[in-house]
Every structure is written in structure tokens, then in C-alpha cells.
Write a protein that holds these residues in place. Structure first.
Motif, mmCIF file in Angstrom:
data_model
loop_
_atom_site.group_PDB
_atom_site.id
_atom_site.type_symbol
_atom_site.label_atom_id
_atom_site.label_comp_id
_atom_site.label_asym_id
_atom_site.label_seq_id
_atom_site.Cartn_x
_atom_site.Cartn_y
_atom_site.Cartn_z
ATOM 1 N N LEU A 85 72.654 36.518 -9.121
ATOM 2 C CA LEU A 85 73.810 36.569 -10.023
ATOM 3 C C LEU A 85 73.601 35.815 -11.329
ATOM 4 C CD1 LEU A 85 76.743 36.054 -7.473
ATOM 5 C CD2 LEU A 85 75.974 38.203 -8.496
ATOM 6 N N ALA A 86 72.556 34.984 -11.408
ATOM 7 C CA ALA A 86 72.358 34.116 -12.580
ATOM 8 C C ALA A 86 72.332 34.865 -13.914
ATOM 9 C CB ALA A 86 71.096 33.281 -12.395
ATOM 10 N N PRO A 87 71.586 35.984 -14.055
ATOM 11 C CA PRO A 87 71.499 36.638 -15.365
ATOM 12 C C PRO A 87 72.837 37.140 -15.911
ATOM 13 C CG PRO A 87 69.751 37.405 -13.900
ATOM 14 C CD PRO A 87 70.707 36.635 -13.059
ATOM 15 N N THR A 88 73.788 37.462 -15.037
ATOM 16 C CA THR A 88 75.080 38.023 -15.493
ATOM 17 C C THR A 88 76.232 37.035 -15.324
ATOM 18 O OG1 THR A 88 75.424 39.011 -13.305
ATOM 19 C CG2 THR A 88 74.353 40.387 -14.970
ATOM 20 N N LYS A 89 75.908 35.773 -15.040
ATOM 21 C CA LYS A 89 76.945 34.774 -14.770
ATOM 22 C C LYS A 89 77.943 34.640 -15.932
ATOM 23 C CE LYS A 89 78.453 31.240 -12.213
ATOM 24 N NZ LYS A 89 78.927 31.375 -10.830
ATOM 25 N N ALA A 90 77.410 34.490 -17.134
ATOM 26 C CA ALA A 90 78.273 34.319 -18.309
ATOM 27 C C ALA A 90 79.158 35.542 -18.537
ATOM 28 C CB ALA A 90 77.416 34.036 -19.538
ATOM 29 N N LYS A 91 78.596 36.706 -18.332
ATOM 30 C CA LYS A 91 79.345 37.947 -18.525
ATOM 31 C C LYS A 91 80.501 38.048 -17.515
ATOM 32 C CE LYS A 91 78.570 42.941 -18.951
ATOM 33 N NZ LYS A 91 77.551 44.022 -18.809
ATOM 34 N N VAL A 92 80.248 37.628 -16.275
ATOM 35 C CA VAL A 92 81.279 37.668 -15.232
ATOM 36 C C VAL A 92 82.423 36.720 -15.587
ATOM 37 C CG1 VAL A 92 81.782 37.059 -12.822
ATOM 38 C CG2 VAL A 92 79.758 38.424 -13.370
ATOM 39 N N LEU A 93 82.081 35.506 -16.036
ATOM 40 C CA LEU A 93 83.115 34.526 -16.365
ATOM 41 C C LEU A 93 83.964 34.995 -17.558
ATOM 42 C CD1 LEU A 93 81.099 31.206 -15.924
ATOM 43 C CD2 LEU A 93 82.750 32.231 -14.353
ATOM 44 N N LYS A 94 83.313 35.629 -18.513
ATOM 45 C CA LYS A 94 84.038 36.147 -19.668
ATOM 46 C C LYS A 94 84.985 37.276 -19.249
ATOM 47 C CE LYS A 94 83.254 38.039 -24.300
ATOM 48 N NZ LYS A 94 82.218 38.480 -25.293
ATOM 49 N N GLU A 95 84.515 38.131 -18.373
ATOM 50 C CA GLU A 95 85.340 39.241 -17.878
ATOM 51 C C GLU A 95 86.512 38.713 -17.064
ATOM 52 O OE1 GLU A 95 86.255 43.273 -17.700
ATOM 53 O OE2 GLU A 95 84.600 42.311 -18.786
ATOM 54 N N LEU A 96 86.277 37.662 -16.269
ATOM 55 C CA LEU A 96 87.340 37.064 -15.470
ATOM 56 C C LEU A 96 88.449 36.499 -16.371
ATOM 57 C CD1 LEU A 96 88.501 36.039 -12.772
ATOM 58 C CD2 LEU A 96 87.091 33.977 -13.059
ATOM 59 N N GLU A 97 88.046 35.820 -17.424
ATOM 60 C CA GLU A 97 89.015 35.242 -18.350
ATOM 61 C C GLU A 97 89.864 36.330 -18.995
ATOM 62 O OE1 GLU A 97 89.125 32.314 -22.320
ATOM 63 O OE2 GLU A 97 87.223 33.033 -21.510
ATOM 64 N N ALA A 98 89.212 37.416 -19.408
ATOM 65 C CA ALA A 98 89.927 38.506 -20.076
ATOM 66 C C ALA A 98 90.920 39.179 -19.133
ATOM 67 C CB ALA A 98 88.917 39.521 -20.609
ATOM 68 N N LYS A 99 90.486 39.458 -17.904
ATOM 69 C CA LYS A 99 91.360 40.166 -16.959
ATOM 70 C C LYS A 99 92.489 39.267 -16.455
ATOM 71 C CE LYS A 99 89.327 44.046 -17.305
ATOM 72 N NZ LYS A 99 88.663 43.713 -18.577
ATOM 73 N N THR A 100 92.236 37.960 -16.363
ATOM 74 C CA THR A 100 93.290 37.022 -15.965
ATOM 75 C C THR A 100 94.389 36.983 -17.024
ATOM 76 O OG1 THR A 100 91.683 35.670 -14.753
ATOM 77 C CG2 THR A 100 93.791 34.643 -15.304
ATOM 78 N N LYS A 101 93.985 36.951 -18.292
ATOM 79 C CA LYS A 101 94.960 36.956 -19.391
ATOM 80 C C LYS A 101 95.759 38.252 -19.405
ATOM 81 C CE LYS A 101 92.590 33.833 -22.621
ATOM 82 N NZ LYS A 101 91.902 33.719 -23.933
ATOM 83 N N ALA A 102 95.080 39.362 -19.070
ATOM 84 C CA ALA A 102 95.751 40.666 -19.083
ATOM 85 C C ALA A 102 96.623 40.861 -17.846
ATOM 86 C CB ALA A 102 94.712 41.786 -19.170
ATOM 87 N N GLY A 103 96.449 39.990 -16.830
ATOM 88 C CA GLY A 103 97.270 40.076 -15.625
ATOM 89 C C GLY A 103 96.924 41.250 -14.732
ATOM 90 N N VAL A 104 95.652 41.689 -14.722
ATOM 91 C CA VAL A 104 95.234 42.810 -13.875
ATOM 92 C C VAL A 104 94.231 42.323 -12.842
ATOM 93 C CG1 VAL A 104 95.608 44.497 -15.688
ATOM 94 C CG2 VAL A 104 93.356 43.460 -15.443
ATOM 95 N N SER A 105 94.078 43.104 -11.775
ATOM 96 C CA SER A 105 93.110 42.765 -10.733
ATOM 97 C C SER A 105 91.694 42.797 -11.310
ATOM 98 C CB SER A 105 93.225 43.757 -9.568
ATOM 99 O OG SER A 105 92.214 43.508 -8.625
ATOM 100 N N SER A 106 90.984 41.730 -11.087
ATOM 101 C CA SER A 106 89.669 41.616 -11.738
ATOM 102 C C SER A 106 88.506 42.071 -10.860
ATOM 103 C CB SER A 106 89.441 40.151 -12.143
ATOM 104 O OG SER A 106 89.470 39.309 -10.992
ATOM 105 N N ASP A 107 88.744 42.302 -9.572
ATOM 106 C CA ASP A 107 87.643 42.546 -8.626
ATOM 107 C C ASP A 107 86.676 43.654 -9.071
ATOM 108 O OD1 ASP A 107 86.593 42.000 -5.712
ATOM 109 O OD2 ASP A 107 86.799 44.177 -5.857
ATOM 110 N N PRO A 108 87.141 44.879 -9.337
ATOM 111 C CA PRO A 108 86.188 45.930 -9.719
ATOM 112 C C PRO A 108 85.478 45.638 -11.042
ATOM 113 C CG PRO A 108 88.446 46.689 -10.017
ATOM 114 C CD PRO A 108 88.526 45.390 -9.295
ATOM 115 N N PHE A 109 86.146 44.963 -11.950
ATOM 116 C CA PHE A 109 85.546 44.666 -13.251
ATOM 117 C C PHE A 109 84.459 43.591 -13.120
ATOM 118 C CE2 PHE A 109 89.897 46.116 -14.063
ATOM 119 C CZ PHE A 109 89.659 47.152 -14.957
ATOM 120 N N LEU A 110 84.704 42.635 -12.221
ATOM 121 C CA LEU A 110 83.704 41.585 -12.024
ATOM 122 C C LEU A 110 82.450 42.129 -11.341
ATOM 123 C CD1 LEU A 110 85.885 38.500 -10.988
ATOM 124 C CD2 LEU A 110 85.161 39.231 -13.259
ATOM 125 N N LYS A 111 82.633 43.066 -10.435
ATOM 126 C CA LYS A 111 81.463 43.684 -9.794
ATOM 127 C C LYS A 111 80.653 44.457 -10.825
ATOM 128 C CE LYS A 111 83.290 44.078 -5.072
ATOM 129 N NZ LYS A 111 83.785 44.979 -4.023
#
Length: 614
Positions: free
Chosen positions: A43-69
Motif C-alpha cells: 500500500l505504500a506507493p498509493t498511501k498519500a493518494k488514499v489519504l487525500k481521497e479519504l479527506e475529500a469523501k469525508t468532506k462530501a459526506g459519502v461512503s469512501s470505501d469503493p473510492f479508497l480501493k
């Protein structure tokens, strides 16, 4: 870093555990930490991308699971901003931070560590002041797939499990199968399917292992197909009883991008993880000679209530060995052939017992009868002894299919592969021999060609083998070396299905009184007929292709003219006497040669004794 160096490095963690852990407990720490570091690196190479996606989806109030995968590029992710390297930056809170990091994994990955009961080991390591040191060890090793590919990682896990199994007196063979055996089995199940192996043919197939262990068979099958036809897609399915092996298998499937819901935990015999599913290919190495008493009630209930609508319709083997139950389980998982399409093929490793154990009418015989009368057995291949880590006994690969090509229909091919091996430089448990690639290719070719062949070994004057060749059954035997000879043994043979069947007949002889007169029944349906003498009762096995009356007249009556067959006791049975078909009688040396050798040895002993007393 090669596999041996990697295994040695991970094993060095045991030096830290010594004293606080007993040797047989090392695996409880080393195996889950190895899995954790592997996932961490993936998971190391995409770690930053996952955290950025999590922040965006949390702000949008949507389920983040499929986007994080999707962001991780894997079928799992970790939403924590921690990793193993960052954990080392806060030694005082490493336990709390490690828990937080584990909780950041998606559910399918988190389940892996729950199977290991990893939380218990974290607490134990923390109390012993070892948690930071062990974490540091693993944080400093690179287990990214770019450095350690999946095949190499599989070898590492298997080597570690073998070592831990030896320390705890467990059966290592219950967890995994030697890779060369898997490779042979994969070759055998795929070789006849041109549509799957043809490059560019984008077929989709399923494969299943009911005793998946660490997933070695599934992994090798996926790699084999990808090597021959990258366009093909193989979906992997498995079930495993041992929680630790299941966790490793599931981790491997996660990294491969396979659907982890297709890897199921539990006992295959009592809890079928895929009750309504069939598969194109199957591979299995069930434990040898392990009793099934724990699941006997459930299995017998299915046999009696469902019959052939269940998995165990043909019969049940003795409770002391459940390997044939796995054979029946796989038969039940075969995809039916409809209008010439579909069908399945599977390979299963069994010991010698399923070939012949059980007389006519027994569960084992009825299982063999079902397989042979339904023309399901394609081939049985004998492996060399000393091939497995936990046993040196003779083993056999059964190839079973409901889509035999026309040339094979009605026939079974027996192949004696026990001649093809090389001695290992270092034994691993009971494993002292291994099959080289050329050995695997030869056995695969014999099967693929549906050949009948012999092995010719060229021996010099001292009896040492100096060469060998594989010839067609009817080919002329070459001359041996000067002073030596050419030894020829059968290697592959064909037999009609019915050649393994027989009728077990019971013949009686009359009871006689003190003066030798036959005693007759005085009442009932048998009135006037001779009473049988149970002490003279005997039986014979008459091959199915022989007339019972003619056999009885030829083989029994000349020796017992007053005998008769009790037809109510006749039963049809099946056995596969593998060794009988490949046995070659070698006459003993002439007595003169043996006497000469004894005289020479005696003379030498007397000479040595004379020198010692002089």
C-alpha cells in the motif's frame, strides 16, 4: 534478497522472542507481522493518494470505501496516516498507534489479523517490552512485490510455517504442498484445454481448492495460466480450516486482486463454503490418513438424507481416513457437460489407501465403483516417495474429469512417475526428493499424449545406472553397455474401466454328519437342500470380464466338487492394484554366484582377524 536470506532474516526475530516465548509460539508473532509488513509495503506507493481521497469523501459526506480501493490500486486499503515506519517515531505510544494502524485497514484485511488473534500478541509483546523491537525489525525489511514477488513470498510463508510446525510437532503437510507437485498437478489439469492455453483467447475460468492452505495451489495455477495466456482470467476460490493458513491465503488473494469473499474459512466436509457452486478446475491435497470423527454426524446425515443429491451419495469410507470424502466433494463440484460444453477436471493427491482399501460392498469400493462406472478417472500418477514434508509414504495424483476427450473414454491411464526425482541437497522434514522441471515435463507429456511407454535404464557391470531412455511400449530395447545390461520397466499403461472391477463370490460346501453324510435342511424354502458348513465357507474375486460360471467350474470345482455359489452374497467391487501392473520380477542371482561372494567375504574376514592377532 533471495528467499533463503529473507526467511533467515525473518527467522532472526526469534532471537528477540527467545525467553519470553516458547519456540512453538514464535509463529504467533512472526507470521502476522510478516503479513502486516507485506500489506504495508503493497500500500505504500498509493498511501498519500488514499489519504487525500479519504479527506475529500469525508468532506462530501459519502461512503469512501469503493473510492479508497480504487485509489489504493488494490482490493483493500488502509485509511490511517500511520505505517510501520512512522510507528517507530513514537516509542512510548507504539501499542496504541499499532492498534490504530490495524483499525485503519478495510474489513477484509482486518479480518486477517483477527484470525491470528493478533491483539493478544500485541499486548504480550508490549508487556515484555518487545513490541518496539519486533516492529523495528519488520519495518526495516522491504517486502514490496517489486522486490519480493508473489511466488517468492509464497515460498517464504511456506518455509516459515514448516519450521513452526516442526517446533510444535504439528503436521506441516496439512498446511502446504511442495511447489513441484503443485506445478505437475496444474500442468495435468490444464494440458488438454487448448481454448484456455491459446494466447489471446480471453476466456474466463474458475478454479477451486477445498483444502487451500496458504493458497499455493491457487497461486501456481494463476501464474501458469498467465504465463501461457495473459488474456485469460482465472477466478480463484478456496476453503481452509486452519485460521493461520487461511489468513495467509486471504492476504495473498488480496494482493492478487482476487475477490476475498471467494476464500472461505471452515471445515469443507461439514460446512461447504460454496454449496451451490461448481468449478471448471479443482486442485486438492487433503491430509493423509486423518480421521473424520469430528464431522461424522454431519457427513452421515448428508449421506443418508440427501443421497446422490448431496456430496457423499456413492458411499462413506472408514472413519480413520477421510481423504476419499474430499474426492467425493470435488466430484460434486464438477460443472455438468451440456451439449458437449462445460465440464470439469481436477487433480487430487492421495496416499495408496484409496486405491485398494475396502472389499466389495465397502464404502471405499463403492466410491471407486462410482468413479469408474461413470468414466470419471482419466489417470493416476505415482509420485516418488519422500516428496512431502510430513511423510515419506507413496503418494498418487488422481486426475478426474467428466469431459474426457474421445480417445480416453472408457479408459484409465496409469503412470509410474516414481522414477523421476533428484535428491535434495538438504532434507526438509521428511522431504528428501524433488522433481526437476524436465521430470514434470516428461510426466505431463506422457499424460497429454495418452501414451503407453516403458523406461529403459542402462546399467554398467557394477549395476550403476549410466543412462536412461523412455520408449514406446512396443519399441525394441536397446543394447546395454559392455558388461552391463538394459533394464526395462513399464512406465505408462492403459486399462479399461471394467478391468479394475470384480465380483466377490461366496461358495459353500455341505455340512456332513459323523459318518460323512450330507446334512439337509428339513424345513422352510431350503428344505431338501444341503446345509452349508460355515467352517468350509470361502470366497473368490472373479474379474468382471469373466463369466462367473466358467470361472467357478475352472478354478473351484476341481478342488471342491461339492461346492456351490451362494448368489445372495455376491457383490461387485473395484480396486486399482497400481503396483501389480508395474512390478517387474527380477530372478535372484544363481546360487553359485552367491556362494562365491560368501566365500570371498569369509576369507576376507579371516584374513583381517589373522592380521589383528599377529
Amino acid at each position: 534478497m533471495n528467499q533463503q536470506s529473507l526467511s533467515a532474516f525473518i527467522w532472526s526475530v526469534a532471537d528477540l522472542l527467545r525467553g519470553d516465548y516458547k519456540p512453538h509460539e514464535y509463529g504467533k508473532v512472526i507470521l502476522p507481522f510478516t503479513v502486516l509488513r507485506r500489506l504495508d509495503c503493497v500500500l505504500a506507493p498509493t498511501k498519500a493518494k488514499v489519504l487525500k481521497e479519504l479527506e475529500a469523501k469525508t468532506k462530501a459526506g459519502v461512503s469512501s470505501d469503493p473510492f479508497l480501493k480504487r485509489a489504493s490500486g488494490q482490493s483493500f486499503y488502509n485509511s490511517s496516516d500511520l505505517d510501520l515506519s512512522k510507528l517507530l517515531g513514537d516509542q512510548d505510544h507504539i501499542k496504541q498507534n499499532l492498534y490504530a494502524y490495524l483499525q485503519g485497514f478495510s474489513p477484509e484485511a482486518r479480518d486477517i489479523f483477527e484470525r491470528y488473534d493478533f491483539a493478544t500478541q500485541i499486548e504480550r509483546l508490549a508487556k515484555a517490552n518487545l513490541l518496539y523491537l519486533v516492529t523495528e525489525k519488520f519495518a526495516n525489511i522491504d517486502l514490496h512485490p517489486g522486490s519480493v514477488d508473489n511466488a517468492q513470498m509464497g515460498h517464504v510463508f511456506e518455509e516459515l510455517i514448516r519450521r513452526f510446525a516442526e517446533l510444535s510437532n504439528e503436521t506441516a503437510g496439512e498446511h502446504f504442498t511442495p511447489r513441484e507437485v503443485i506445478k505437475l498437478m496444474v500442468n495435468l489439469v490444464f494440458i488438454e484445454d487448448d481454448d484456455v492455453l491459446t494466447p489471446g483467447n480471453a476466456v474466463v475460468r474458475t478454479i477451486y481448492d477445498p483444502t487451500a492452505g496458504t493458497g499455493g495451489m491457487l497461486s501456481v495455477a494463476a501464474e501458469h495460466l498467465a504465463e501461457h495466456n495473459p488474456a485469460a482470467r482465472l477466478t480463484l476460490h478456496g476453503q481452509e480450516l486452519n485460521d493461520e493458513s487461511y489468513a495467509i491465503c486471504k492476504a495473498d488473494m488480496l494482493i492478487r486482486g482476487q475477490a476475498v469473499e471467494n476464500i472461505v474459512a471452515g471445515n469443507t466436509l461439514s460446512e461447504d463454503g460454496f454449496p451451490k457452486k461448481t468449478f471448471d478446475y479443482m486442485l486438492a491435497n487433503p491430509p493423509f490418513g486423518v480421521e473424520w470423527k469430528k464431522v461424522e454426524k454431519v457427513v452421515r446425515q448428508e449421506h443418508e438424507q440427501k443421497g446422490f443429491d448431496g456430496r457423499f451419495g456413492p458411499g462413506l469410507p472408514r472413519v480413520s481416513d477421510g481423504s476419499m470424502l474430499f474426492l467425493l466433494h470435488l466430484v460434486a463440484k464438477m460443472t455438468p457437460v451440456v451439449d458437449g460444453k462445460g465440464g470439469s477436471r481436477f487433480g487430487i493427491v492421495l496416499n495408496g489407501s484409496p486405491l485398494f482399501t475396502g472389499g466389495a460392498g465397502s464404502g471405499e469400493s463403492e466410491i471407486r465403483r462410482y468413479l469408474l462406472e461413470n468414466d470419471l478417472v482419466e489417470a493416476i500418477i505415482a509420485l516418488p516417495t519422500d516428496m512431502f514434508y510430513n511423510t515419506g509414504i507413496a503418494t498418487y495424483v488422481w486426475v478426474v474429469s467428466n469431459k474426457k476427450p474421445p480417445a480416453r473414454r472408457g479408459w484409465v491411464q496409469l503412470i509410474d512417475g516414481s522414477h523421476f526425482w533428484q535428491k535434495m541437497r538438504k532434507s526438509l522434514g521428511s522431504k528428501r526428493k524433488e522433481m526437476r522441471d524436465e521430470h514434470i515435463s516428461l510426466v505431463t507429456r506422457l499424460f497429454g499424449d495418452f501414451a503407453e511407454a516403458d523406461l529403459v535404464m542402462l546399467l554398467d557391470a557394477s549395476g550403476k545406472e549410466v543412462g536412461r531412455d523412455v520408449l514406446a511400449k512396443d519399441a525394441v530395447t536397446p543394447a546395454g553397455p559392455e558388461g552391463g545390461k538394459a533394464k526395462r520397466v513399464p512406465l505408462a499403461r492403459h486399462f479399461r474401466n471394467e478391468a479394475f472391477g470384480y465380483t466377490a463370490i461366496t461358495f459353500e460346501r455341505p455340512l456332513r454328519d459323523e459318518v460323512g453324510n450330507v446334512v439337509l435342511f428339513e424345513k422352510g424354502k431350503q428344505k431338501g437342500k444341503p446345509q452349508p458348513d460355515s467352517s468350509l465357507r470361502d470366497s473368490e474375486n472373479v474379474p468382471l470380464n469373466e463369466d462367473i460360471g466358467a470361472y467357478f467350474k475352472r478354478e473351484v470345482l476341481p478342488h471342491a466338487p461339492d461346492a456351490w455359489i451362494d448368489e445372495t452374497k455376491s457383490k461387485v467391487g473395484y480396486e486399482i492394484p497400481f503396483n501389480r501392473h508395474f512390478y517387474v520380477f527380477e530372478p535372484p542371482r544363481p546360487l553359485e554366484e552367491i556362494d562365491a561372494d560368501l566365500r570371498a567375504v569369509s576369507s576376507n574376514i579371516l584374513r583381517v582377524l589373522g592380521e589383528m592377532s599377529a
